[in-house]
Design an enzyme around this catalytic site. Structure first.
Site, mmCIF file in Angstrom:
data_model
loop_
_atom_site.group_PDB
_atom_site.id
_atom_site.type_symbol
_atom_site.label_atom_id
_atom_site.label_comp_id
_atom_site.label_asym_id
_atom_site.label_seq_id
_atom_site.Cartn_x
_atom_site.Cartn_y
_atom_site.Cartn_z
ATOM 1 N N ASP A 1 0.567 -1.329 0.235
ATOM 2 C CA ASP A 1 0.070 0.246 0.073
ATOM 3 C C ASP A 1 0.319 1.427 0.387
ATOM 4 O OD1 ASP A 1 -2.516 1.106 -0.613
ATOM 5 O OD2 ASP A 1 -2.541 1.120 1.749
ATOM 6 N N GLU B 1 -10.394 3.345 4.554
ATOM 7 C CA GLU B 1 -9.933 4.288 3.268
ATOM 8 C C GLU B 1 -10.130 4.116 1.977
ATOM 9 O OE1 GLU B 1 -5.671 5.932 6.100
ATOM 10 O OE2 GLU B 1 -5.340 3.330 4.662
ATOM 11 N N ASP C 1 -8.780 0.118 2.499
ATOM 12 C CA ASP C 1 -7.563 0.093 3.475
ATOM 13 C C ASP C 1 -9.032 0.403 4.934
ATOM 14 O OD1 ASP C 1 -5.445 -1.027 4.781
ATOM 15 O OD2 ASP C 1 -4.724 1.198 4.015
ATOM 16 N N LYS D 1 -3.293 -2.175 10.165
ATOM 17 C CA LYS D 1 -3.561 -2.022 9.133
ATOM 18 C C LYS D 1 -4.118 -3.058 8.512
ATOM 19 C CE LYS D 1 -3.186 2.528 7.732
ATOM 20 N NZ LYS D 1 -4.176 2.979 6.957
#
Length: 622
Positions: free
Chosen positions: A191, A267, A302, A322
């Site tokens: 990411d 996100e 995310d 995450k």
């Protein structure tokens, strides 16, 4: 229900100019003007049919209108047999693994000087439970397949599918009747952090306005390696994570406590899948090669645990905050479908303050982005309402996909088909274009207003986050479908049992033991040749009774020919005897490479009946 009076006008040819020049054509499939899946789109996904239940076979399909078209059924019907690929190929010097069509590839072979060749499309890839094999075939194969599909679905194109009612019933399936699966076996997930607006906003909240952007941010695409195992498909529930939180938000010296996340966030991102040949370890991808390795894009959420992130992110960046879940949309929109929507990013036509290092300079930076309209909505559980809280655009990225891929590989990191690269949170300059609740609530200091008098600072249990994205053409869309996830309370999965699907092994290194006067041996030998499967032919001299010797009896205790030997992906050796079961095995293993059985179930049964008569009734009479 597929052919209706309505004919949608959609483009089939585009160019790379500032404004797309589009040739309009009609489709014989009903496509609404606001459908994500226009003829210009044709995104790829992996599906199974609901009516098949647990025995459903995941395979590759393409979305158009309200339908999924089963590409494996088209392949078995010979729809792709006339498709040829003209492309450079690399010369391999050794054979270690077997590909989808039975050709051997050496993953460690360094790319050699390319030579031009013409070859058929390897349509066996459409029977695979993921897009990885198709992704690996490269851009010429992707473009040839897209061209063939446009021919099939266009009014005035090839009528072979339109005019074949039985094939349409087999291959054209309503979206409501399918179950979608992850489009790829994701080997690695990375990411990035490529929106200047997002990075600035977060930097201000965490470090103050004077230190918002770190010194390296304008010099390289910042990224981190995520967790591929927790990438899930749209519609998968998200359990609120637990972890270490800072005990006193104002004083980090007081340590931490273990508790459920209280600042759960989304996100808004997009991501692309890597395609083309796997690159050898140590060989970077150059800017001129980047588009050859970008297969297509998906929407991505995310999910982020902000309070866990705040305590853990120094000095190595996010970890548990995450890794608990990342949601992607099921349909992969190809680079070719997006070409007409290339545009300048929100950063402007050039990167000149500072100018990136030469390896990161994109000569096409002025049209390096895509005009994808993005939005995020929250569905609340009680009362049930839906509120759009963010509208952004893929244009709001400073570093584009080419630059992300090139920088990822600059150290020699090998990139493989199916790798997933996320864009990072996509935020615009306007506060209504912020791509996270962290920004929309400005660190929890203000309420985000929802319908029915509700408000949020961060996500609550029962909330469903819905992301959508599309490019708007003249009377058509190129959309990405759904990217949804519902938040469940912490601990909801504590008693859950992992449902890991069995991995279907592949087989390679074939050997055929047989006798030159055995018609059963010739059946299998003919099948291997028709399916273009490399094999070693080992004679067993029947007149000299070699089939009765102990060494051969270990392979075939019945002391007969033929015997087929092969190895699976785990190194186990397997032996099959009797010609018809061997041929059935090869047909199931490579169903699209010179299919031996027709598509229609009744016709397949009749072929098997004739084969059984020949094998059991006629042949023993000789």
């Amino acid at each position: 229900n597929i052919q209706k009076n309505f004919r949608s006008r959609v483009p089939i040819q585009v160019n790379l100019g500032k404004r797309p020049l589009v040739h309009m054509a009609a489709s014989w499939i009903d496509i609404g003007v606001d459908s994500d899946f226009s003829l210009h789109n044709l995104p790829y996904g992996v599906f199974s049919c609901k009516r098949e239940g647990l025995r459903g076979r995941p395979r590759v399909g393409v979305a158009i209108g309200e339908y999924v078209v089963d590409l494996s059924a088209l392949a078995m019907a010979g729809i792709f047999k006339e498709v040829v690929i003209q492309a450079p190929v690399q010369d391999a010097t050794s054979s270690l693994t077997i590909g989808a069509q039975g050709t051997f590839h050496d993953a460690s072979t360094v790319l050699a000087q390319p030579t031009e060749c013409v070859r058929p499309l390897d349509a066996a890839c459409f029977s695979q439970p993921s897009l990885n094999v198709f992704m690996s075939l490269g851009k010429p194969s992707w473009q040839a397949t897209r061209k063939r599909l446009i021919e099939l679905f266009s009014d005035g194109g090839d009528p072979i599918l339109k005019d074949d009612l039985r094939l349409r019933e087999l291959a054209v399936i309503a979206l409501s009747e399918v179950i979608m699966h992850l489009p790829a076996d994701i080997g690695d997930y990375t990411d990035f952090y490529s929106s200047r607006e997002h990075a600035t906003n977060v930097g201000i909240m965490f470090r103050g306005k004077d230190n918002a952007l770190q010194p390296n941010w304008l010099h390289l695409p910042v990224g981190y390696h995520g967790r591929a195992s927790s990438v899930v498909l749209s519609g998968t529930d998200v359990v609120r994570p637990r972890g270490q939180l800072q005990k006193d938000p104002t004083n980090d010296k007081k340590g931490s406590l273990y508790d459920p996340c209280k600042r759960l966030d989304f996100e808004l991102e997009m991501a692309f899948f890597v395609g083309g040949q796997a690159t050898p370890l140590g060989r970077p991808i150059t800017m001129s090669e980047a588009d050859e390795h970008i297969f297509g894009f998906v929407l991505m959420n995310d999910w982020s645990a902000r309070d866990i992130q705040k305590w853990e992110y120094v000095p190595l960046g996010p970890f548990g905050a995450k890794n608990f879940c990342t949601t992607i949309s099921p349909w992969v929109v190809t680079l070719d479908a997006l070409e007409a929507f290339r545009c300048t990013s929100s950063a402007g036509p050039a990167q000149d303050d500072p100018t990136p290092l030469p390896y990161l300079q994109d000569p096409s930076y002025s049209v390096g982005s895509f005009d994808v309209r993005l939005e995020v909505a929250i569905d609340t559980a009680d009362p049930s309402t839906t509120t759009i809280i963010s509208r952004s655009s893929f244009r709001n990225l400073y570093w584009n996909a080419r630059q992300q891929l090139v920088h990822h590989s600059v150290t020699g990191c090998n990139m493989r088909p199916g790798d997933l690269l996320g864009s990072g949170t996509i935020s615009g300059q306007d506060e209504h274009a912020y791509g996270s609740m962290l920004e929309l609530s400005w660190g929890g200091t203000r309420e985000i207003q929802l319908s029915e008098g509700q408000s949020r600072k961060f996500l609550e249990d029962g909330d469903t986050v819905k992301m959508r994205g599309y490019c708007q053409g003249d009377g058509f869309r190129v959309g990405f479908g759904e990217c949804d996830g519902k938040v469940l309370p912490s601990g909801s999965a504590d008693q859950a049992v992992s449902a890991v699907p069995a991995v279907k092994p592949s087989y390679h290194s074939f050997k055929l033991y047989g006798f030159y006067r055995s018609s059963a041996t010739w059946r299998v030998r003919t099948c291997l040749h028709l399916k273009n499967i490399p094999f070693e032919d080992i004679p067993v001299n029947i007149p000299e009774s070699k089939q009765n010797e102990a060494e051969y009896r270990q392979l075939n205790p019945m002391e007969q020919v033929p015997t087929l030997e092969c190895f699976d992906t785990y190194g186990n050796v397997h032996h099959l005897s009797q010609s018809l079961p061997i041929i059935e095995f090869l047909e199931e293993l490579f169903p699209c490479t010179f299919p031996l059985l027709p598509v229609d179930p009744l016709a397949r049964a009749r072929v098997r009946a004739i084969a059984e008569v020949v094998n059991s009734g006629v042949q023993p009479l000789q």
